[in-house]
Design a protein around this motif. Structure first.
Motif, PDB file in Angstrom:
ATOM      1  N   ILE A 176      40.711 -14.818 -59.994  1.00  0.00           N
ATOM      2  CA  ILE A 176      41.465 -15.864 -59.156  1.00  0.00           C
ATOM      3  C   ILE A 176      40.567 -16.565 -58.099  1.00  0.00           C
ATOM      4  CG2 ILE A 176      43.300 -15.768 -57.461  1.00  0.00           C
ATOM      5  CD1 ILE A 176      44.298 -13.258 -59.432  1.00  0.00           C
ATOM      6  N   THR A 208      45.105 -18.034 -62.153  1.00  0.00           N
ATOM      7  CA  THR A 208      45.931 -18.197 -60.580  1.00  0.00           C
ATOM      8  C   THR A 208      46.781 -16.958 -60.578  1.00  0.00           C
ATOM      9  OG1 THR A 208      47.728 -19.143 -62.323  1.00  0.00           O
ATOM     10  CG2 THR A 208      46.330 -20.718 -61.055  1.00  0.00           C
ATOM     11  N   ARG A 209      46.742 -15.827 -61.420  1.00  0.00           N
ATOM     12  CA  ARG A 209      47.417 -14.630 -61.145  1.00  0.00           C
ATOM     13  C   ARG A 209      46.708 -13.659 -61.861  1.00  0.00           C
ATOM     14  NH1 ARG A 209      50.390 -14.103 -65.644  1.00  0.00           N
ATOM     15  NH2 ARG A 209      50.954 -15.959 -66.696  1.00  0.00           N
TER      16      ARG A 209
END
Length: 161
Positions: free
Chosen positions: A135, A141-142
């Motif tokens: 990330i 993104t997660r």
């Protein structure tokens, strides 16, 4: 002192203690920061070697992430020294990846970074930090989205660590 101690030469290994059953956060970097692990097959080989070390009783992995040009590994020592386990991982993964690529030469930079986890430190917090590397690098993104990461515990974005 930084999070990791870099000790590439044997003379500097004096004073580095590796204790069976202790947990270590270990970072190994590809030689010349080459993005060897952008190729998922190469990353898969590294992961297989980590898993084999657990199966052989040398280590007990808690978390790892294989980044394009380096690897983070949170592991408990079960047998042998930290230096032995790192060297065994590097030599075995280097040999297998070179065979797969049809190449030769050193895959890994000399030495490694390590941080002995103190008993009062949260293992889950360290695992979360390791799994959040993609990330921070803009590769995910997660938590859980990056395919070359694993943790013994389920961690998600709501986990306080």
């Amino acid at each position: 002192m930084g999070m990791f101690n870099h000790m590439p030469s044997p003379q500097l290994l004096i004073g580095r203690r590796s204790i069976i059953d202790n947990v270590y956060a270990i970072t190994m970097i590809c030689r010349d920061r080459r993005p060897i692990f952008e190729n998922p097959a190469n990353a898969g080989i590294a992961i297989q070697v980590l898993e084999a070390m657990d199966q052989q009783g040398l280590t007990s992995s808690l978390a790892w992430v294989v980044m394009p040009d380096h690897l983070h590994w949170l592991a408990q020592l079960r047998e042998k020294s930290l230096g032995y386990c790192v060297q065994r991982f590097k030599s075995r993964s280097g040999l297998l990846i070179n065979q797969h690529r049809g190449s030769a030469g050193a895959l890994w930079q000399a030495g490694y970074f390590d941080h002995a986890i103190r008993s009062e430190e949260s293992l889950r917090k360290h695992a979360r930090y390791i799994l959040a590397n993609p990330i921070r690098a803009g590769l995910a993104t997660r938590l859980g989205e990056y395919p070359q990461g694993w943790c013994r515990w389920p961690l998600d974005d709501t986990d306080p660590g």
